[in-house]
Design an enzyme around this catalytic site. Structure first.
Site, mmCIF file in Angstrom:
data_model
loop_
_atom_site.group_PDB
_atom_site.id
_atom_site.type_symbol
_atom_site.label_atom_id
_atom_site.label_comp_id
_atom_site.label_asym_id
_atom_site.label_seq_id
_atom_site.Cartn_x
_atom_site.Cartn_y
_atom_site.Cartn_z
ATOM 1 N N ILE A 107 0.821 -1.202 0.000
ATOM 2 C CA ILE A 107 0.000 0.000 0.000
ATOM 3 C C ILE A 107 0.860 1.258 0.000
ATOM 4 O O ILE A 107 0.566 2.226 -0.713
ATOM 5 C CB ILE A 107 -0.956 -0.015 1.207
ATOM 6 C CG1 ILE A 107 -2.045 -1.078 0.995
ATOM 7 C CG2 ILE A 107 -1.593 1.361 1.427
ATOM 8 C CD1 ILE A 107 -2.957 -1.278 2.189
ATOM 9 N N ASP A 144 11.452 3.710 4.464
ATOM 10 C CA ASP A 144 11.305 2.280 4.703
ATOM 11 C C ASP A 144 12.619 1.760 5.275
ATOM 12 O O ASP A 144 13.689 2.336 5.041
ATOM 13 C CB ASP A 144 10.970 1.528 3.415
ATOM 14 C CG ASP A 144 10.263 0.204 3.681
ATOM 15 O OD1 ASP A 144 9.027 0.151 3.540
ATOM 16 O OD2 ASP A 144 10.958 -0.769 4.049
ATOM 17 N N ASP A 171 13.979 3.137 10.241
ATOM 18 C CA ASP A 171 13.357 2.144 11.115
ATOM 19 C C ASP A 171 12.364 2.901 11.983
ATOM 20 O O ASP A 171 12.752 3.642 12.884
ATOM 21 C CB ASP A 171 14.418 1.462 11.970
ATOM 22 C CG ASP A 171 13.843 0.454 12.962
ATOM 23 O OD1 ASP A 171 12.606 0.386 13.105
ATOM 24 O OD2 ASP A 171 14.636 -0.240 13.616
ATOM 25 N N VAL A 172 11.067 2.744 11.713
ATOM 26 C CA VAL A 172 10.068 3.570 12.386
ATOM 27 C C VAL A 172 9.975 3.286 13.878
ATOM 28 O O VAL A 172 9.378 4.078 14.619
ATOM 29 C CB VAL A 172 8.674 3.410 11.737
ATOM 30 C CG1 VAL A 172 8.681 3.901 10.308
ATOM 31 C CG2 VAL A 172 8.165 1.976 11.842
ATOM 32 N N SER A 202 -6.367 -1.115 10.673
ATOM 33 C CA SER A 202 -6.718 -2.410 10.110
ATOM 34 C C SER A 202 -8.109 -2.822 10.562
ATOM 35 O O SER A 202 -8.589 -2.419 11.627
ATOM 36 C CB SER A 202 -5.711 -3.479 10.564
ATOM 37 O OG SER A 202 -6.177 -4.784 10.280
ATOM 38 N N TYR A 210 -1.270 -8.387 16.148
ATOM 39 C CA TYR A 210 -1.472 -7.398 15.088
ATOM 40 C C TYR A 210 -2.745 -6.593 15.338
ATOM 41 O O TYR A 210 -2.755 -5.367 15.209
ATOM 42 C CB TYR A 210 -1.547 -8.115 13.745
ATOM 43 C CG TYR A 210 -1.732 -7.204 12.557
ATOM 44 C CD1 TYR A 210 -0.684 -6.427 12.073
ATOM 45 C CD2 TYR A 210 -2.963 -7.141 11.896
ATOM 46 C CE1 TYR A 210 -0.846 -5.599 10.974
ATOM 47 C CE2 TYR A 210 -3.133 -6.316 10.792
ATOM 48 C CZ TYR A 210 -2.079 -5.552 10.336
ATOM 49 O OH TYR A 210 -2.256 -4.738 9.247
ATOM 50 N N LYS A 234 -2.966 -2.518 15.979
ATOM 51 C CA LYS A 234 -3.776 -1.630 15.153
ATOM 52 C C LYS A 234 -4.892 -0.982 15.968
ATOM 53 O O LYS A 234 -5.302 0.152 15.676
ATOM 54 C CB LYS A 234 -4.350 -2.392 13.957
ATOM 55 C CG LYS A 234 -3.300 -2.801 12.932
ATOM 56 C CD LYS A 234 -2.548 -1.593 12.368
ATOM 57 C CE LYS A 234 -1.647 -1.973 11.200
ATOM 58 N NZ LYS A 234 -0.952 -0.802 10.625
ATOM 59 N N THR A 248 -2.808 -6.765 -2.083
ATOM 60 C CA THR A 248 -1.412 -6.334 -2.050
ATOM 61 C C THR A 248 -0.494 -7.500 -2.373
ATOM 62 O O THR A 248 -0.935 -8.648 -2.504
ATOM 63 C CB THR A 248 -1.049 -5.792 -0.659
ATOM 64 O OG1 THR A 248 -1.175 -6.860 0.301
ATOM 65 C CG2 THR A 248 -1.968 -4.633 -0.254
#
Length: 257
Positions: free
Chosen positions: A19, A38, A61-62, A140, A153, A157, A187
């Site tokens: 995305i 990224d 690296d977030v 999500s 996950y 989210k 995706t």
């Protein structure tokens, strides 16, 4: 913020694939200047180079504060400021029952999805404060409805949605909008998952998608179905929209079983 969407200066995290990459291409094609962030350098540079002069790649690296600070400083220097952030970076580690999720998997999934959103949003706000701007966080379906087979996950989210509502209130007086999107899109990752299925499993999966998706029984297309909403939220049409969670999923979240 700027009045012309085509002049927007945008940072997109997780832009090396999926995305994030599709949104980077789409926003640049509409005239925006885009910095692609990224952790994966090879794919990230490839995406930015394919876009051309309107894009630049910076490794980030977030989940790491120093990496985020350096990336946003570099992005602001190249762009000459910042008008919008699309926080698309995400990570899932499926394959664990909720009661069997190892702590290290929990920490990793929360670090990228929740901590990454938190750190990049803070960095964007510091650049937008005093001028205004727009932040769009990728949530999500799982963060709303829950996912018993991917509980870490879903929890991460869910945190993204709660954070979005909180900072929309905190940062609204500074003319910064913050919204979240829960997309269900076709995706590369979805295609890889489908490729691992047997014919019987694939048929069952496709039947289930048709059953729970009122609009056409299909996964969405990021460019056709998601990009227009992102353009709205970061452009002048989104100036009075904040703190919202938009499900772009053909009706699955609210109407699916």
């Amino acid at each position: 913020m700027l009045d012309t969407p085509a002049a927007l200066r945008v940072v997109i995290t997780g832009a090396a694939r999926g995305i994030g990459a599709d949104l980077a291409r789409g926003l640049a094609a509409a005239g925006a200047r885009v910095v692609c962030l990224d952790k994966r350098e090879d794919r990230g540079r490839e995406i930015a180079e394919s876009i051309g002069a309107a894009a630049r790649f910076l490794q980030c690296d977030v989940s790491d504060p120093a990496s985020v600070a350096a990336a946003f400083a570099g992005a602001a220097a190249w762009l000459g400021g910042l008008d919008a952030l699309v926080a698309s970076a995400g990570l899932d580690k499926p394959g664990h029952a909720a009661e069997d999720i190892p702590p290290e998997i929990w920490d990793l999934v929360l670090a990228v999805n929740a901590r990454g959103t938190f750190l990049t949003n803070q960095a964007a706000f510091r650049l937008m404060k005093g001028q205004g701007g727009a932040i769009v966080n990728l949530g999500s379906f799982g963060g709303i409805r829950g996912m018993p087979d991917r509980a870490a996950y879903a929890a991460a989210k869910g945190a993204v949605f709660a954070w979005t509502r909180s900072v929309a209130q905190a940062w609204g007086p500074h003319d910064v909008t913050v919204n979240a999107i829960a997309p269900v899109m076709r995706t590369e990752a979805a295609d890889r998952f489908i490729a691992t299925l047997s014919e019987a499993e694939r048929n069952a999966h496709e039947a289930r998608v048709r059953e729970i998706t009122p609009m056409g029984g299909r996964l969405g297309d990021p460019t056709q179905d998601l990009l227009p909403l992102v353009q709205l939220l970061i452009g002048p049409g989104g100036r009075y929209i904040t703190g919202q969670a938009f499900a772009v999923d053909g009706g699955r979240t609210m109407l699916g079983s």
